[in-house]
Design an enzyme around this catalytic site. Structure first.
Site, PDB file in Angstrom:
ATOM      1  N   GLY A  77      54.659  52.340  45.531  1.00  0.00           N
ATOM      2  CA  GLY A  77      53.776  51.440  46.244  1.00  0.00           C
ATOM      3  C   GLY A  77      54.130  51.092  47.713  1.00  0.00           C
TER       4      GLY A  77
ATOM      5  N   ARG B  36      47.682  25.184  45.961  1.00  0.00           N
ATOM      6  CA  ARG B  36      46.562  25.928  45.430  1.00  0.00           C
ATOM      7  C   ARG B  36      46.455  25.347  43.959  1.00  0.00           C
ATOM      8  NH1 ARG B  36      47.509  32.044  47.705  1.00  0.00           N
ATOM      9  NH2 ARG B  36      47.296  31.322  49.953  1.00  0.00           N
TER      10      ARG B  36
END
Lengths: 254, 637
Positions: free
Chosen positions: B40, B330
């Site tokens: 990654g 959030r």
């Protein structure tokens, strides 16, 4: 308000790099105009998969126009005819019922076709490896505000830095030159004081690598700027040329 | 079993500095003897691979896209936090640390978070040195803006494309190391197994996505920087390729998976517009600096936005939370939006949307200023919806965005499997049960530039070198297992496509393990997942061949892993009998419908151990002690 349209796709199919490719006609009926182009291809691929046929291979990832992975030539235009739009952002409301859509991969000697619409853009990474960086190791940097950068320069640098490395510029150029791509990175770094120490070496190395990898020369056609989904300006190419000239002149004096 | 995070002793502000002294070092001349694999290459993996290369290690970096520059970090929009306090408004390392722990609803490891805040300033310094074109004020100095969950302006940004610029910065550094021969880059490779030799992670098996060839790679340590698992919901703001495979395979090989039910739903995303929808598009939290969130007062309102007078609008975030207003964290914003839509006050064709309105900001600052701050975001919105946010309010709805759970790691970012390090969104450690805006970019780069390079040195210097051969039995067994699974997927020849199964899984997860959960629903979901998974392995069709560029096969493998992983998520959600951050169990809420934690029973990390196919996973707990932060009911009023 969504409506549904019927389309005929003429898609480039190519098994792999070695085999010859061909256009295949595929019907795409009942496509919602709210869909994105790639969602339309998903729907077509689902049908192909269920009828025992191989789906169309195409690169994509973010589907929001920022990763640079998607891209195809749509009716002769890289990413389609809508300005400042990547293929994944192109929505079907820009097509009409009964339209025929030709879909081909980005074509360039330096971009070998992998399969169908997917091409190998590894050459871009190689160009960046040659000089698209500032040589600084993690850990030694001075305070971020120690070096002020004039706001107008910072904005121009950001304009150039928006390049997503999709390769549409190469596909649009009659010479398959990568000058716009290189000029974007070189401009970003040339405009910032951090980039000055290596500016000469960078310009020379990146252009040399571009030439070695089989991209063409710039003929000032400006097709690249017209097709770039991020609005990268050819004034960056002018800046690249100045950097390259300065670098070559400086090198010849040594 | 109680897990030990191996947090150093001493005052929190000194732990990291002391630890760096106490960690063993690898002599500069010896670094070239060590091979490190990084899987990654987004912000965490890219910065790690570049920095390890700079230090002199031999690095092999892998990504499944055609280039590291495609990692989904590139799509992050709003900004990166740091405790510089340039705006002189009261920020400090301590405040950033405190805001992050509180924002995470007191479920993160305190010491890790403090370290994050500590190195945040160095990150900005390094990024500027790399030539990242951050926004600047007229005087030429860096500009700042505010983000949710904070009352200071600590976010550095590059228009609405900060993730792009940060990723391209670390991609450039990575490419420099590739050019210098210190990092070997392997794009178009997907990791399908981690290889354990004598109990240590010593390599990986990958599939070349173009040729279909399986490859074995050996190293002295393996780093996973493989991102989050949001795509278990099928629809999320993640890229299409994002998946849990690498992390899940590590879990199957013994790495504990922590808090998988902690998922973050971002309040401002473009609403769903059809059943063929492939993903959801984020509208940056930074927009909430200037946009005002509202719904019509009346349920079932049919008038267009501009026809509704101010007196009939409910600016519900400003009303309920006077001090944070539109910039509440959030989870709070998402739950409020959902509650109002459930009550029939939502807008748009589906009623599953609320307004994010810029009319006041444009009137106050002028269109040019708003355009410069958010230009690309407004354009993106217009391309997708066909509507112009300069003249009509945006419609937004919560969507799955980020995952806080991940592989368990200790203070050194090493999993319980020695030699297996996990960084970035793929690990669980720093954000607790909810992540503040602009902190993911901060964590990825902190892990990659300034934490892992030290801690991995400590492991390498302190561990005898095994030099495993890729011909060894462990590699052979691994490759055989990977091959067998591929063969199995291709042989099923059923009647339903991979995407069709994925969509159904996503619906189950969204309905029963999304913004709001309850015990009965989670138990039901577990059964639904098991049934669906069973059908998948009997009825999926994967067209095409194996030794080929076969995107259906790629997706099949990823969805198969999601089918397993989804069950782990609902088990974890069912186990956690409290509400915290993004994990909201309806049975545990305050009278004002906020998350109600149970600090006595659940102030711990839930780390799950794989015990075999068909067997329940085993729960291990890492107790969380907060010595420096006062546990409170989060209030943003």
């Amino acid at each position: 308000m969504s409506k549904h349209i019927n389309l005929t796709l003429k898609v480039w199919r190519q098994k792999n790099q070695k085999e010859k490719g061909h256009f295949e006609t595929i019907s795409a009926p009942d496509i919602s105009t709210e869909m994105s182009f790639l969602e339309m291809l998903d729907v077509v691929n689902e049908k192909l998969s269920l009828t025992g046929k191989e789906p169309i291979a195409f690169d994509h990832d973010c589907r929001e126009g920022i990763c640079g992975m998607c891209g195809a030539v749509i009716n002769g235009r890289p990413h389609g005819a809508l300005k400042g739009t990547t293929l994944c952002q192109l929505h079907m409301r820009h097509f009409n019922d009964g339209d025929s859509i030709a879909i081909e991969p980005f074509r360039a000697m330096a971009f070998k076709v992998i399969k169908d619409l997917a091409v190998d853009r590894g050459a871009f990474d190689q160009i960046i490896q040659a000089g698209g960086f500032i040589s600084v190791n993690a850990g030694g940097a001075q305070d971020a505000n120690a070096l002020p950068v004039a706001q107008d320069k910072a904005e121009l640098a950001m304009d150039a830095a928006q390049c997503i490395g999709c390769g549409a510029c190469v596909a649009a150029c009659p010479n398959a030159s990568a000058m716009l791509f290189i000029s974007a990175k070189i401009s970003q770094l040339a405009l910032l004081p951090q980039g000055r120490p290596e500016a000469a070496r960078r310009a020379l190395a990146m252009v040399k690598t571009m030439d070695r990898l089989g991209f063409g020369n710039c003929g000032n056609e400006a097709e690249c700027e017209a097709e770039c989904p991020k609005g990268i300006s050819i004034s960056n190419i002018a800046r690249l040329n100045r950097e390259f000239f300065k670098a070559s002149f400086g090198a010849s004096l040594k | 079993m109680l897990l030990d995070g191996k947090v150093p002793t001493g005052p929190i502000a000194e732990k990291w500095d002391r630890h760096r002294f106490e960690l063993k070092l690898v002599n500069p001349a010896n670094k070239r003897k060590f091979d490190i694999i990084v899987v990654g290459t987004g912000l965490a993996g890219g910065s790690a691979a570049a920095t390890l290369g700079e230090l002199g290690y031999n690095v092999k970096a892998f990504c499944f896209q055609d280039s590291p520059r495609r990692a989904h970090s590139i799509a992050a929009q709003g900004g990166i936090n740091a405790a510089k306090n340039y705006p002189n408004d009261g920020d400090s390392v301590w405040r950033l640390f405190y805001d992050t722990v509180k924002g995470g609803d007191f479920r993160a490891r305190e010491a890790n978070v403090h370290r994050l805040a500590q190195v945040s300033n160095q990150i900005i310094d390094h990024c500027v040195a790399q030539g990242i074109p951050f926004a600047r004020d007229y005087g030429g100095l860096l500009a700042n803006r505010s983000f949710g969950g904070a009352q200071v302006s600590r976010t550095f940004y590059a228009r609405g494309q900060t993730g792009q610029q940060l990723l391209l910065g670390c991609y450039s550094s990575l490419m420099r190391q590739v050019g210098a021969g210190k990092v070997a880059m392997f794009p178009r490779r997907e990791m399908l197994d981690v290889v354990i030799v004598k109990g240590h992670a010593k390599g990986i098996v990958v599939r070349n996505l173009i040729t279909g060839q399986l490859e074995r790679h050996a190293a002295d340590a393996v780093v996973l920087a493989t991102g989050g698992y949001g795509n278990v919901f099928f629809l999320s703001t993640n890229a299409m390729g994002c998946n849990v495979t690498a992390a899940y395979r590590a879990y199957l090989k013994g790495a504990f998976f922590a808090n998988p039910c902690f998922t973050q739903i971002h309040p401002t995303c473009i609403p769903v517009h059809g059943t063929y929808q492939s993903k959801l598009t984020l509208m940056s939290e930074s927009l909430r600096n200037d946009g005002r969130v509202w719904v019509p007062q009346k349920a079932g309102e049919k008038r267009a936005a501009h026809q509704i007078p101010e007196s009939e609008r409910d600016y519900f975030l400003e009303r309920k939370y006077p001090s944070f207003g539109n910039l509440v964290p959030r989870d709070v914003a998402s739950r409020n939006a959902k509650q109002l839509c459930d009550a029939g006050k939502g807008v748009g064709a589906t009623g599953l949307a609320v307004y994010l309105d810029f009319a006041d900001a444009i009137k106050r600052d002028g269109r040019a200023v708003i355009e410069r701050k958010y230009g690309n975001l407004f354009e993106m919105y217009e391309k997708i919806t066909g509507e112009d946010p300069y003249t009509t309010p945006m419609m937004i709805y919560p969507a799955v965005h980020y995952t806080l759970g991940g592989l368990w790691v200790d203070y050194n970012l090493m999993s319980n499997v020695p030699g297996l390090f996990v960084i970035g969104e793929a690990n669980f450690s720093d954000h607790g049960a909810n992540r503040l805006g602009a902190s993911a970019l901060m964590q990825g780069l902190a892990d990659g530039y300034f934490v892992l390079p030290y801690t991995i040195g400590g492991y390498l210097a302190g561990t005898p070198k095994l030099n495993p051969a890729t011909s060894s039995l462990e590699f052979e067994e691994s490759e055989r297992a990977v091959q067998a699974r591929i063969n199995k997927l291709l042989a099923i020849n059923g009647k339903r496509t991979v995407d069709d199964f994925h969509r159904q899984l996503g619906t189950i997860m969204w309905d029963y393990c999304g913004m709001s959960r309850n015990n009965a629903g989670l138990e039901k979901a577990r059964g639904l997942i098991q049934t669906l998974r069973s059908e998948f392995w009997q009825n999926v069709t994967v067209p095409g061949g194996e030794k080929d560029f076969n995107q259906s096969l790629e997706r099949a493998g990823r969805v198969a892993d999601f089918m397993d992983f989804a069950e782990l998520m609902v088990i974890d959600a069912r186990e956690r009998q409290e509400s915290c951050g993004g994990h909201f169990n309806e049975a545990y809420q305050t009278p004002e419908n906020e998350a109600l934690r149970d600090d006595e029973k659940f102030c711990h990390v839930a780390a799950w151990e794989f015990k075999g196919t068909g067997k329940a996973p085993e729960l291990h707990k890492e107790p969380l002690t907060f010595e420096n932060v006062h546990l409170t009911q989060r209030s943003y009023k």
